[in-house]
Design a protein around this motif. Structure first.
Motif, PDB file in Angstrom:
ATOM      1  N   HIS A  81      22.919 -33.765  29.638  1.00 28.08           N
ATOM      2  CA  HIS A  81      24.182 -34.098  30.290  1.00 28.08           C
ATOM      3  C   HIS A  81      24.294 -33.429  31.665  1.00 28.08           C
ATOM      4  CE1 HIS A  81      25.551 -36.018  26.652  1.00 28.08           C
ATOM      5  NE2 HIS A  81      25.106 -34.978  25.991  1.00 28.08           N
ATOM      6  N   PRO A  82      23.400 -33.811  32.600  1.00 29.85           N
ATOM      7  CA  PRO A  82      23.497 -33.208  33.938  1.00 29.85           C
ATOM      8  C   PRO A  82      24.794 -33.628  34.621  1.00 29.85           C
ATOM      9  CG  PRO A  82      21.969 -35.049  33.962  1.00 29.85           C
ATOM     10  CD  PRO A  82      22.361 -34.828  32.526  1.00 29.85           C
ATOM     11  N   VAL A  83      25.271 -32.793  35.501  1.00 30.53           N
ATOM     12  CA  VAL A  83      26.504 -33.094  36.228  1.00 30.53           C
ATOM     13  C   VAL A  83      26.238 -32.937  37.718  1.00 30.53           C
ATOM     14  CG1 VAL A  83      27.404 -30.727  36.097  1.00 30.53           C
ATOM     15  CG2 VAL A  83      28.981 -32.622  36.333  1.00 30.53           C
ATOM     16  N   ASP A  84      26.808 -33.830  38.483  1.00 27.62           N
ATOM     17  CA  ASP A  84      26.744 -33.743  39.941  1.00 27.62           C
ATOM     18  C   ASP A  84      27.943 -32.913  40.381  1.00 27.62           C
ATOM     19  OD1 ASP A  84      26.890 -34.079  42.693  1.00 27.62           O
ATOM     20  OD2 ASP A  84      26.480 -36.223  42.623  1.00 27.62           O
ATOM     21  N   LEU A  85      27.698 -31.694  40.822  1.00 26.82           N
ATOM     22  CA  LEU A  85      28.802 -30.821  41.217  1.00 26.82           C
ATOM     23  C   LEU A  85      29.581 -31.386  42.393  1.00 26.82           C
ATOM     24  CD1 LEU A  85      27.158 -27.317  40.787  1.00 26.82           C
ATOM     25  CD2 LEU A  85      28.800 -28.445  39.272  1.00 26.82           C
ATOM     26  N   GLY A  86      28.942 -32.209  43.193  1.00 25.75           N
ATOM     27  CA  GLY A  86      29.634 -32.866  44.293  1.00 25.75           C
ATOM     28  C   GLY A  86      30.699 -33.838  43.804  1.00 25.75           C
ATOM     29  N   ASP A  87      30.552 -34.319  42.590  1.00 29.33           N
ATOM     30  CA  ASP A  87      31.566 -35.175  41.969  1.00 29.33           C
ATOM     31  C   ASP A  87      32.528 -34.365  41.104  1.00 29.33           C
ATOM     32  OD1 ASP A  87      30.491 -37.487  43.069  1.00 29.33           O
ATOM     33  OD2 ASP A  87      29.226 -37.899  41.325  1.00 29.33           O
ATOM     34  N   ALA A  88      32.023 -33.310  40.486  1.00 29.57           N
ATOM     35  CA  ALA A  88      32.835 -32.561  39.524  1.00 29.57           C
ATOM     36  C   ALA A  88      33.853 -31.628  40.182  1.00 29.57           C
ATOM     37  CB  ALA A  88      31.930 -31.750  38.591  1.00 29.57           C
ATOM     38  N   ILE A  89      33.496 -31.008  41.289  1.00 30.30           N
ATOM     39  CA  ILE A  89      34.365 -29.984  41.875  1.00 30.30           C
ATOM     40  C   ILE A  89      35.527 -30.555  42.690  1.00 30.30           C
ATOM     41  CG2 ILE A  89      34.427 -28.057  43.497  1.00 30.30           C
ATOM     42  CD1 ILE A  89      31.829 -27.095  42.253  1.00 30.30           C
ATOM     43  N   PRO A  90      35.308 -31.572  43.522  1.00 30.59           N
ATOM     44  CA  PRO A  90      36.469 -32.116  44.240  1.00 30.59           C
ATOM     45  C   PRO A  90      37.506 -32.645  43.245  1.00 30.59           C
ATOM     46  CG  PRO A  90      34.455 -32.917  45.226  1.00 30.59           C
ATOM     47  CD  PRO A  90      34.066 -32.228  43.944  1.00 30.59           C
ATOM     48  N   GLY A  91      38.734 -32.380  43.523  1.00 34.68           N
ATOM     49  CA  GLY A  91      39.799 -32.811  42.623  1.00 34.68           C
ATOM     50  C   GLY A  91      40.264 -31.725  41.673  1.00 34.68           C
ATOM     51  N   LEU A  92      39.480 -30.655  41.542  1.00 34.00           N
ATOM     52  CA  LEU A  92      39.928 -29.524  40.723  1.00 34.00           C
ATOM     53  C   LEU A  92      40.827 -28.640  41.572  1.00 34.00           C
ATOM     54  CD1 LEU A  92      36.628 -28.451  38.927  1.00 34.00           C
ATOM     55  CD2 LEU A  92      38.546 -29.722  37.940  1.00 34.00           C
ATOM     56  N   ASP A  93      41.768 -27.986  40.928  1.00 35.58           N
ATOM     57  CA  ASP A  93      42.577 -27.049  41.701  1.00 35.58           C
ATOM     58  C   ASP A  93      41.816 -25.735  41.849  1.00 35.58           C
ATOM     59  OD1 ASP A  93      43.084 -25.391  39.474  1.00 35.58           O
ATOM     60  OD2 ASP A  93      44.989 -26.343  39.044  1.00 35.58           O
ATOM     61  N   LEU A  94      42.337 -24.859  42.677  1.00 35.13           N
ATOM     62  CA  LEU A  94      41.639 -23.622  43.022  1.00 35.13           C
ATOM     63  C   LEU A  94      41.291 -22.775  41.801  1.00 35.13           C
ATOM     64  CD1 LEU A  94      40.515 -21.825  45.233  1.00 35.13           C
ATOM     65  CD2 LEU A  94      42.794 -20.850  45.512  1.00 35.13           C
ATOM     66  N   ASP A  95      42.193 -22.678  40.839  1.00 37.54           N
ATOM     67  CA  ASP A  95      41.909 -21.879  39.638  1.00 37.54           C
ATOM     68  C   ASP A  95      40.725 -22.435  38.855  1.00 37.54           C
ATOM     69  OD1 ASP A  95      43.957 -20.057  40.116  1.00 37.54           O
ATOM     70  OD2 ASP A  95      45.414 -21.190  38.942  1.00 37.54           O
ATOM     71  N   GLU A  96      40.667 -23.764  38.709  1.00 36.90           N
ATOM     72  CA  GLU A  96      39.568 -24.358  37.961  1.00 36.90           C
ATOM     73  C   GLU A  96      38.258 -24.265  38.741  1.00 36.90           C
ATOM     74  OE1 GLU A  96      42.797 -25.444  37.203  1.00 36.90           O
ATOM     75  OE2 GLU A  96      42.238 -24.444  35.349  1.00 36.90           O
ATOM     76  N   ILE A  97      38.314 -24.402  40.057  1.00 35.55           N
ATOM     77  CA  ILE A  97      37.096 -24.225  40.865  1.00 35.55           C
ATOM     78  C   ILE A  97      36.557 -22.814  40.677  1.00 35.55           C
ATOM     79  CG2 ILE A  97      36.194 -24.065  43.219  1.00 35.55           C
ATOM     80  CD1 ILE A  97      38.137 -26.368  43.934  1.00 35.55           C
ATOM     81  N   ARG A  98      37.440 -21.830  40.715  1.00 38.10           N
ATOM     82  CA  ARG A  98      37.023 -20.439  40.509  1.00 38.10           C
ATOM     83  C   ARG A  98      36.371 -20.268  39.136  1.00 38.10           C
ATOM     84  NH1 ARG A  98      39.395 -16.807  37.744  1.00 38.10           N
ATOM     85  NH2 ARG A  98      41.385 -17.875  37.733  1.00 38.10           N
ATOM     86  N   LEU A  99      36.961 -20.864  38.101  1.00 37.80           N
ATOM     87  CA  LEU A  99      36.406 -20.755  36.746  1.00 37.80           C
ATOM     88  C   LEU A  99      35.048 -21.449  36.647  1.00 37.80           C
ATOM     89  CD1 LEU A  99      39.667 -21.294  34.690  1.00 37.80           C
ATOM     90  CD2 LEU A  99      38.338 -19.172  34.859  1.00 37.80           C
ATOM     91  N   VAL A 100      34.902 -22.616  37.276  1.00 37.79           N
ATOM     92  CA  VAL A 100      33.618 -23.324  37.256  1.00 37.79           C
ATOM     93  C   VAL A 100      32.552 -22.492  37.964  1.00 37.79           C
ATOM     94  CG1 VAL A 100      32.379 -25.313  38.218  1.00 37.79           C
ATOM     95  CG2 VAL A 100      34.541 -25.664  36.992  1.00 37.79           C
ATOM     96  N   LEU A 101      32.866 -21.957  39.137  1.00 39.32           N
ATOM     97  CA  LEU A 101      31.881 -21.161  39.869  1.00 39.32           C
ATOM     98  C   LEU A 101      31.504 -19.890  39.103  1.00 39.32           C
ATOM     99  CD1 LEU A 101      33.167 -21.611  43.509  1.00 39.32           C
ATOM    100  CD2 LEU A 101      31.227 -22.744  42.395  1.00 39.32           C
TER     101      LEU A 101
END
Length: 125
Positions: A81-101
């Motif tokens: 289940h690969p994910v394209d981070l260029g698709d996954a990260i835009p649209g997340l709010d700052l808190d979720e981006i921080r958690l993903v990173l």
């Protein structure tokens, strides 16, 4: 959010950095809303785990942000289940981006790279 379910998932993931990262992302992101889906499986013996195949198949009813977080978690526990981070990260709010990173850093054996922002205690004049 069920503390028991979160603890059971943490037990399942213990010892695998990518799985630990995925579980913490599921538990922490979006106030734990993706913790209660059918992708969190429990067998007859009470063992609990995250199933990325079910997450991929059953996530259609979730919001865009919930699907993005779940897709990152799925990619951390399964090469299928690969994910394209260029698709996954835009649209997340700052808190979720921080958690993903931070999840990505943890999966790579690194310390958290982004701390929660501190509240600004300065008075404005």
């Amino acid at each position: 959010m069920s503390k028991h379910r979160a603890d059971a998932l943490r037990k399942w993931a213990d010892g695998s950095l990518p799985s630990e990262a995925a579980v913490e992302l599921i538990v922490s992101a979006l106030d734990g809303r993706v913790l209660d889906g059918p992708w969190i499986r429990t067998d007859k013996r009470g063992r609990t785990w995250f199933d990325p195949d079910v997450a991929t198949a059953e996530a259609g009813y979730l919001s865009g942000g919930e699907r993005r977080v779940l897709s990152v978690a799925s990619s951390l526990v399964s090469d299928d289940h690969p994910v394209d981070l260029g698709d996954a990260i835009p649209g997340l709010d700052l808190d979720e981006i921080r958690l993903v990173l931070n999840a990505l850093a943890h999966a790579g054996g690194l310390p958290s790279v982004f701390a929660e922002p501190e509240e600004d205690h300065h008075e404005t004049r």
